[in-house]
Design a protein around this motif. Structure first.
Motif: not given
Lengths: 359, 359
Positions: A219, A221-222, A224, A263-264, A266-267, B55
């Motif tokens: 991902s 997002h990992d 960041w 999804q964005l 969320e992430k 979250r």
């Protein structure tokens, strides 16, 4: 003249009336013209596109029951001029243009008009005042990429980028690649890019993306946390005082399918800017309270200004933006139907060009 | 000490342990404390709020199974200090504070914590370094409005306002009124405000809104055409070349119920900025393609910075922002339960204050 015509949601290779340049208009011979994602959508859902334009305050200028010749990503050669033109650009010169033409009925989008056939026809009429000569001996194929590359130019211009920004580009189709290319032309980095397709990831690498990921494997997002920057008191809200950190994360959503925006939300890290460039044509679901808690912003962008279009042409011609990695091939008129099918199927092809002079 | 405690989704007027100021902490006597919309939500859905904070990257600092004393919009009087304090603000001084306190376990939100009782208790412990003395002889009731008014200060600071902006505020509850007040303190205008409630519309007028509408009688969006400003070529995208105009429309969504954001996507003029301040706790549906076609932006905002909080206090104390129209009354501890019911019912009351010293 020969043209590939949209007729009742079908593409037909046929003979249509020769266009005649009116007041202030040039007659041009199409050299090559790209197939855009919106053409794929408009083939079946032109009604929906028209309704959307109307609801957005635009004019209703195309009748889907009549023939339409698609093609708004073109490079053409000047043949002749109608009355009242300056003729400053000599016949034989290769040109591009913002795909907007002006006639007695007002402005219309070339390629989404019943009056102005687009670049899937042998010839077009364009507004002389909007023609830009192709500089620096740039070939027609690459010049034709000006229009889709201007979309990235505009998206990047609309993003709140700073020297400490981290850019994430979700989706490496023509839109995502255009964004990557515009980011790298401005010296931005790191630029992280993701796509499921190996061919598209390869194109992202060629355009200079710093980190290219297959989202099935990792991902984006990992990343960041690793790119974290200490927060300053002055830029923090109460909730951010409580253990959160911020960085200038700018995310370009270039996929355009339902669920991507949520999804964005969320992430994405807190205070991220999400630039929505991919066009999701369906209703979509979001969770506003989470977006509020993270203080996210969603900027929906579309098109470009004439200045951005002209700047893009010059960046391509001067080598600041390479477009070759986007070009998957060129087809004649008989290949358009299959190219639409292949591109709609979500395959690995990126930008397919049409040479309407070839059968 | 006496406090109104949240215990298993009920509000109980009871006796709780006296708070003891720790290192760097002040003990204060609560003078008055506002009931916030998030308190109404947290009474029944504290689990949801905690999950949301987690979250969003925040810390999980409150256990909903244990007692919580709500109240984060307070004015208090300094009583005493714990070890390691400077004591610069003399006992007896009225103070306000960003509702964040720091203890051995890290930062927590006063009013949403099991360790730091909020302003519905007779006494609180606060972090000395965050105390702000109430200046200019401002009374406790108006000083307690600093926190909700800082929300508008932050929302307006986050909005891309220009001298030619037209601001539209949807909803004139405490959040919308706070936004109106911050806009007018900056000299912005015209400010258009809408609410169904005559009392809230009256408060909007008192705070200086230029046009106040009942949405049942007139849509605020009918006003855009009249406020139209000619567009310049340089700021136009292709689609906007085709008959559209733009103006600097900034819309503050201060309602926070499902459907509001899509209604604004539908009704806002092209290139409008929508600042989402009202917290919609449910999932919501939007149409991204319409937002793209109009090039809208959605900025979700939350909280404020310590600087914005301090600036708000001074604006109120110096009369630049009047808060009296927001205050619907003050109740004692026994009135809190009914006030929660009345405010949840969507009545005409705006901001109800609690004096926890009164039974």
């Amino acid at each position: 003249m020969k043209a590939v015509v949209r007729r009742g949601a079908e593409l037909v290779d046929t003979e249509i009336a020769e266009p005649v340049p009116g007041e202030g208009q040039a007659l041009v011979s199409t050299l090559v013209c790209g197939i855009c994602g919106s053409d794929l959508h408009a083939l079946h859902y032109l009604d929906h596109m028209i309704a959307l334009t109307k609801r957005a305050g635009g004019m209703e200028t195309v009748d889907p029951a009549q023939d339409v010749v698609f093609g708004h990503e073109f490079c053409a050669e000047v043949l002749d001029y109608g009355p009242g033109c300056t003729g400053a650009i000599k016949p034989g010169t290769a040109v591009v243009s913002v795909p907007a033409a002006f006639g007695p009925q007002g402005g219309e989008l070339v390629g989404y008009s019943n009056r102005f056939p687009g670049g899937f026809a042998e010839r077009m009429v364009l507004t002389e005042a909007m023609l830009l000569p192709v500089p620096n001996g740039l070939d027609a194929e690459r010049a034709a990429l000006t229009e889709p590359m201007a979309v990235g130019e505009h998206a990047v211009a609309q993003a709140p980028l700073t020297p400490r920004s981290v850019a994430l580009v979700i989706g490496c189709g023509p839109v995502g690649l255009s964004v990557i290319s515009a980011l790298k032309a401005r010296g931005m980095g790191p630029v992280i890019a993701t796509d499921f397709s190996p061919e598209r990831r390869r194109a992202a690498e060629l355009l200079g993306a710093d980190v290219v990921l297959d989202p099935r494997e990792q991902s984006p997002h990992d990343r960041w946390e690793a790119l974290d920057v200490p927060a300053t008191m002055a830029s923090l809200s109460t909730s951010q005082l409580l253990g959160r950190s911020i960085r200038d994360a700018v995310i370009f959503e270039c996929v355009g399918v339902p669920g991507m925006i949520q999804q964005l939300i969320e992430k994405a890290p807190p205070t991220a800017s999400i630039i929505v460039v991919g066009v999701c044509m369906e209703s979509d679901s979001i969770e506003p309270s989470l977006a509020i808690n993270k203080q996210l912003s969603l900027k929906f962008v579309f098109g470009y200004s004439p200045e951005e279009f002209a700047a893009t042409l010059h960046e391509i011609a001067e080598g600041a933006r390479d477009v070759a990695p986007l070009i998957s091939g060129t087809v004649g008129r008989s290949g358009v139907k299959d190219a639409f099918k292949a591109l709609s199927g979500g395959g690995d092809r990126i930008k397919v060009l049409v040479d309407p002079r070839r059968p």
